[in-house]
Write a protein that holds these residues in place. Sequence first.
Motif, PDB file in Angstrom:
ATOM      1  N   UNK B 391       5.188  -2.982  10.706  1.00  0.00           N
ATOM      2  CA  UNK B 391       3.675  -2.791  10.464  1.00  0.00           C
ATOM      3  C   UNK B 391       3.268  -1.934  11.310  1.00  0.00           C
ATOM      4  N   UNK B 392       2.483  -0.947  10.632  1.00  0.00           N
ATOM      5  CA  UNK B 392       1.567   0.083  11.487  1.00  0.00           C
ATOM      6  C   UNK B 392       2.401   1.403  11.882  1.00  0.00           C
ATOM      7  N   UNK B 393       3.472   1.271  11.333  1.00  0.00           N
ATOM      8  CA  UNK B 393       4.464   2.709  11.254  1.00  0.00           C
ATOM      9  C   UNK B 393       3.595   3.619  10.251  1.00  0.00           C
ATOM     10  N   UNK B 394       3.802   5.007  10.610  1.00  0.00           N
ATOM     11  CA  UNK B 394       2.867   5.785   9.818  1.00  0.00           C
ATOM     12  C   UNK B 394       3.824   6.128   8.590  1.00  0.00           C
ATOM     13  N   UNK B 395       2.923   6.726   7.572  1.00  0.00           N
ATOM     14  CA  UNK B 395       3.888   7.066   6.471  1.00  0.00           C
ATOM     15  C   UNK B 395       4.624   8.378   6.906  1.00  0.00           C
ATOM     16  N   UNK B 396       4.336   9.365   7.827  1.00  0.00           N
ATOM     17  CA  UNK B 396       4.972  10.485   8.216  1.00  0.00           C
ATOM     18  C   UNK B 396       6.330  10.023   8.747  1.00  0.00           C
ATOM     19  N   UNK B 397       6.126   8.817   9.420  1.00  0.00           N
ATOM     20  CA  UNK B 397       7.440   8.524  10.116  1.00  0.00           C
ATOM     21  C   UNK B 397       8.583   7.888   9.152  1.00  0.00           C
ATOM     22  N   UNK B 398       7.983   7.024   8.153  1.00  0.00           N
ATOM     23  CA  UNK B 398       8.696   6.726   7.242  1.00  0.00           C
ATOM     24  C   UNK B 398       9.160   7.938   6.374  1.00  0.00           C
ATOM     25  N   UNK B 399       8.619   8.666   5.989  1.00  0.00           N
ATOM     26  CA  UNK B 399       8.943   9.678   5.120  1.00  0.00           C
ATOM     27  C   UNK B 399      10.037  10.636   5.620  1.00  0.00           C
ATOM     28  N   UNK B 400       9.449  11.167   6.919  1.00  0.00           N
ATOM     29  CA  UNK B 400      10.348  12.127   7.551  1.00  0.00           C
ATOM     30  C   UNK B 400      11.438  11.722   8.459  1.00  0.00           C
ATOM     31  N   UNK B 401      11.197  10.561   9.194  1.00  0.00           N
ATOM     32  CA  UNK B 401      12.149  10.278   9.948  1.00  0.00           C
ATOM     33  C   UNK B 401      13.203   9.299   9.337  1.00  0.00           C
ATOM     34  N   UNK B 417       2.022   4.207  -3.388  1.00  0.00           N
ATOM     35  CA  UNK B 417       2.419   2.694  -2.564  1.00  0.00           C
ATOM     36  C   UNK B 417       2.054   1.788  -3.671  1.00  0.00           C
ATOM     37  N   UNK B 418       2.411   0.544  -3.344  1.00  0.00           N
ATOM     38  CA  UNK B 418       2.272  -0.439  -3.938  1.00  0.00           C
ATOM     39  C   UNK B 418       2.436  -0.754  -5.404  1.00  0.00           C
ATOM     40  N   UNK B 419       3.364  -0.075  -5.969  1.00  0.00           N
ATOM     41  CA  UNK B 419       3.599  -0.180  -7.566  1.00  0.00           C
ATOM     42  C   UNK B 419       2.771   0.362  -8.296  1.00  0.00           C
ATOM     43  N   UNK B 420       2.758  -0.196  -9.609  1.00  0.00           N
ATOM     44  CA  UNK B 420       2.051   0.450 -10.495  1.00  0.00           C
ATOM     45  C   UNK B 420       0.400  -0.050 -10.335  1.00  0.00           C
ATOM     46  N   UNK B 421       0.009  -0.976  -9.493  1.00  0.00           N
ATOM     47  CA  UNK B 421      -1.094  -1.142  -9.382  1.00  0.00           C
ATOM     48  C   UNK B 421      -1.738  -0.477  -8.080  1.00  0.00           C
ATOM     49  N   UNK B 422      -0.813   0.156  -7.565  1.00  0.00           N
ATOM     50  CA  UNK B 422      -1.092   0.781  -6.189  1.00  0.00           C
ATOM     51  C   UNK B 422      -2.137   2.117  -6.338  1.00  0.00           C
ATOM     52  N   UNK B 423      -1.986   2.970  -5.415  1.00  0.00           N
ATOM     53  CA  UNK B 423      -2.383   4.165  -5.430  1.00  0.00           C
ATOM     54  C   UNK B 423      -1.794   5.472  -4.809  1.00  0.00           C
ATOM     55  N   UNK B 424      -2.169   6.581  -4.962  1.00  0.00           N
ATOM     56  CA  UNK B 424      -1.440   7.791  -4.549  1.00  0.00           C
ATOM     57  C   UNK B 424      -2.149   8.183  -3.062  1.00  0.00           C
ATOM     58  N   UNK B 425      -1.316   8.438  -2.388  1.00  0.00           N
ATOM     59  CA  UNK B 425      -2.179   8.782  -0.896  1.00  0.00           C
ATOM     60  C   UNK B 425      -1.446  10.359  -0.437  1.00  0.00           C
ATOM     61  N   UNK B 426      -2.627  11.100  -0.406  1.00  0.00           N
ATOM     62  CA  UNK B 426      -2.451  12.597  -0.310  1.00  0.00           C
ATOM     63  C   UNK B 426      -1.870  12.922   1.210  1.00  0.00           C
ATOM     64  N   UNK B 427      -1.534  14.144   1.367  1.00  0.00           N
ATOM     65  CA  UNK B 427      -0.826  14.541   2.655  1.00  0.00           C
ATOM     66  C   UNK B 427      -1.964  14.345   3.859  1.00  0.00           C
ATOM     67  N   UNK B 428      -3.011  14.645   3.614  1.00  0.00           N
ATOM     68  CA  UNK B 428      -4.123  14.411   4.691  1.00  0.00           C
ATOM     69  C   UNK B 428      -3.901  13.114   5.252  1.00  0.00           C
ATOM     70  N   UNK B 429      -3.293  12.378   4.614  1.00  0.00           N
ATOM     71  CA  UNK B 429      -3.488  10.841   5.177  1.00  0.00           C
ATOM     72  C   UNK B 429      -2.106  10.423   5.729  1.00  0.00           C
ATOM     73  N   UNK B 430      -1.142  11.307   5.683  1.00  0.00           N
ATOM     74  CA  UNK B 430       0.353  10.811   6.439  1.00  0.00           C
ATOM     75  C   UNK B 430       0.424  10.185   7.552  1.00  0.00           C
ATOM     76  N   UNK B 431      -0.592  10.423   8.259  1.00  0.00           N
ATOM     77  CA  UNK B 431      -0.498   9.640   9.772  1.00  0.00           C
ATOM     78  C   UNK B 431      -1.165   8.433   9.661  1.00  0.00           C
ATOM     79  N   UNK B 432      -1.525   7.857   8.561  1.00  0.00           N
ATOM     80  CA  UNK B 432      -2.154   6.689   8.439  1.00  0.00           C
ATOM     81  C   UNK B 432      -1.114   5.691   8.682  1.00  0.00           C
TER      82      UNK B 432
END
Lengths: 258, 617, 144
Positions: B391-401, B417-432
């Motif tokens: 937990x706490x890994x960034x989206x960028x690490x997941x997607x790019x590494x 993220x989160x399946x059909x009830x989740x939401x879309x996260x834009x590029x500006x939040x990749x380091x979340x």
Amino acid sequence: MIHITINGKVVQAKDGEMLLTVIRREQIDIPTLCHHEAVEPSGACRLCMVEITKPSWDGWCDYVTSCLYPAEDGLIVNTHAPKVNELRSSILDMFLARHPKSPEIRQLAAEYGVMKTQFEEVVDGDNCILCGICTRICDTMGFKAISMVGRGHGKEVAPPLNMAPAACVGCLSCAKNCPTNYIEYNMKNGGLTIWKKDFEMIACTECGATTITKEFAEYLSVNRDIPFDYFEKCDACHRKELAGTMGRIANWDREARS
Amino acid sequence: MTIKNVKDLNKIRKTSLATQKKHPKKVLVCCGTGCIANGALKIVDSVRDGLEKRNLKDVTVEILKETGCHGFCELGPLVIIEPQETFYTKVKPKHIEDILDKSFLDNEVIEPLLFTNPVDGSKITKYNDISFFKHQQRIALRNLGKISAHDMNEYIGVDGYQALAKVLFEMTPDEVIGEVTKSGLRGRGGGGFSAGRKWKICKDIKADKHYVICNGDEGDPGAFMDRSIMEGDPHGVLEGMMIAAYAIGAKEGYIYVRDEYPLAVKHLEKAILDCERTGLLGENILGSDFSFTIKIARGAGAFVCGESSALMKSVAGEVGEPRAKYVRSVVKGLYDEPTVLNNVETLVNVPTIIRKGADWYSSIGTKKSTGTQVFSLVGKVRNTGLIEVPMGITLREIIFDIGGGILDDRPFKAVQTGGPSGGCIPESMLDLPVDFDSLTEVGSMMGSGGLIVMDDKTCIVDIAKYFLEFLVEESCGKCTPCCEGLYQLLKIVERICAGKGVEADIEKMERLSENIMLGSLCGLGKSGPNPLMSTLKYFKDEYIAHIKDKKCPAGVCPELITYEILDNCTGCMACIPACGYDAIEGKKKEVHVITQDKCTKCGACYAVCNFDSILVS
Amino acid sequence: MNKRFIVKPELCTGCRSCELACSFTHAIDGVRSLTRINPIDGGFKDLWVPVTCLQCDDAACIKSCLVNALKRNPVTGAVELNHEVCVNCMACVAACPFGCAILDTQTNLIVKCDLCGGDPACAHFCPTKALVWELIKKAVKKTG
């Protein structure tokens, strides 16, 4: 006994009884479409939602269906908070879009200011609002002849396999309690047809009037220990019979005295 | 043999370890559902035949392992040669002779079957050198791909049921709950409620019976972590359930598995049978006072049956519809008795937490979201599959590494993220940093851990439409806001996609969404508008482009795009037969023309054109 | 409650005051309800029998109700029908051997005598005392 505040007025309630019961007892009008006292509340139509809070909640409010929320001491209920009203009209708007032809829905929606739906009307939308009153009554009465079939937007009420249900006795409780009068049945020539099943009505041996189906009478006779011949006369002829019996006794009495 | 006490258990463990030591050379064939679909069972047969030919028939069991899913399903069937850790992808039966001769009996490496690094095209020999695996930390997936999925002795060999022995003889139920609470383990089914606290609430309620249910009704499109765990490590799930049952005082447990997971059902059934035969399930387990049975309840695969109250109704044989939860299922659940419902992934973490301690577990991940999370990484990334990361890994690490970046080096657009009830996260939040709370904060959720990566060719309105379609289809139809409200949201989005949107639609959608969230009965309805709301929040421009300019910037929505042939058309005539609607006319070596009336915007011409002469706008 | 509803056909003149009293007492929103009591010709000269529910001990109506809408009031002893619960299945109407559960076709509700919750209006209005609501002791004395 506990105390709750409804729309500013402190009222008494039994611990654990549902808020809707208390609200209705106070003669406050809130709409429901899936509520019937004969069956367990289901919380499907969401029209009875109210705003609740408590002094200890620090200004936070919750929105709950009053038919399913047990009363607790100190609860503050607002049955017509702005958000609740908006939610109700929004839900009625959804209902109106789905059942544009239902007079019952149109009237209720109009009461909440929705004269015409802002959504896309469902073409050939039927009048079944899927409240489940019919199926729940059927379950409670012990027949379980009809149930909800499918899910989501394509859900419908139907007997198993859409064939004449063996368990149905033709009591008509489903049709008579349908809030939108959607369930069709046909009664003529001493017969009844509902859910594609044909029934024979019991005709009064005296006058020929009909009350219930033969299947229903047999069911009651077997399961509820009621002599079958009770069902063979209509209520009016039963009363006449009683009057005759009591009349004879009174007449003996009269003659004996004179 | 029966396992009457801890001594018996340790005996099996010793034997199992000794066998491992004796036969370090192994052929691991991934037999997860993905690999089986790609023909893994034929590979298993070929290996078996090959071993027989080489006079190794007697030790086939020790050498050939049908393991659980590695998570790298797109490259299946996967074969790993131990102890070298040589990792072969897309293996076919014809390769087996070579693999056995060269790689298994000798130390050679068969280059063409190795994994190709998508970034630079180099070949990677070892499993753990692949970036997809290198960055992972496997706790829930600890045994997947390592042991034979259906062999109880092997599970015992990798410290299986040691945690059970520990709780039964060294810990009181309260201590178990304390340890799990301290570990910070949160429910992996989506809610993120503290598992220890849930157990505590349940245990504290006086009732005739308590139940443990394992929720294996995984319904999110593209998610298959629970499936893989149930298939590849069924005993891990059972051990987790036993520990939970001991902690709350339950004597009966259910595993709710959807019928679409036949292999999971098969492996779980075998695992339960093995446990019952040996005495690990039943009366007086390991000679203690603890008795417990587990049954499998098979669901018919309705999305809503993953919701706790609907699930319990389904287990009890009723129609799977949610009920209002002013009384929670922990208090009044299955058959109106206090019930702990935990997700597969949550339960499979428990044995390790007990064995290694709460402090060890809470040292992984972030302060509020401890441990690891399994994600199914799919969409427009190079490496797709199941991954487990702290937990706490960034989206960028997941997607790019781990994911190796976006396919074809296109720009990243969003991640859902989160399946059909989740939401879309834009590029500006990749380091979340990815954890329960941060995702909720930005309007999405952890859910069961689906990650769908999108590139610039993905239309965000189309994505919202897709998820709404799913939710409308899967809505149980009980309450009006979810059933009718989501349907109306879908209708509006469909209209926008068709170029018939009006500006007022945005506000209408926002208000309707609010009312759906407020008015719905269960969590699925309450979170139903999420995919729409989050895309509306971060990609409003794209909605406005659809509504005002009647343009689909990503070139996806058929009604809003046109196909044209540019002047650089060489007149090769390849596109003419490709068009199924005779919309393209032209002569050899002359620029072709698309008749717009006939064009259905299927994209077939675009796919066959070798000269980039077809313009989609 | 130590009171009992007593019908004395010999005193009934068939004036139907009881019907009016019943109808108005059970009116809903100002709409008269169907009367639960009917003076019926007893078959002899000048003999009328006011027929109403006998509040049977082993009541067929209670047995026939599948949704428990009919319950005995422990205070008055009357079998009361809860209209909120009633599903209008007509089982009680058909089952009552005395025909004293009746369908009010105007309101579509099934009605039956509830002894007005412990003070029957018909007894008040009966000009000849053919209907009386009296203490049980007195009644025992008279008949005994």
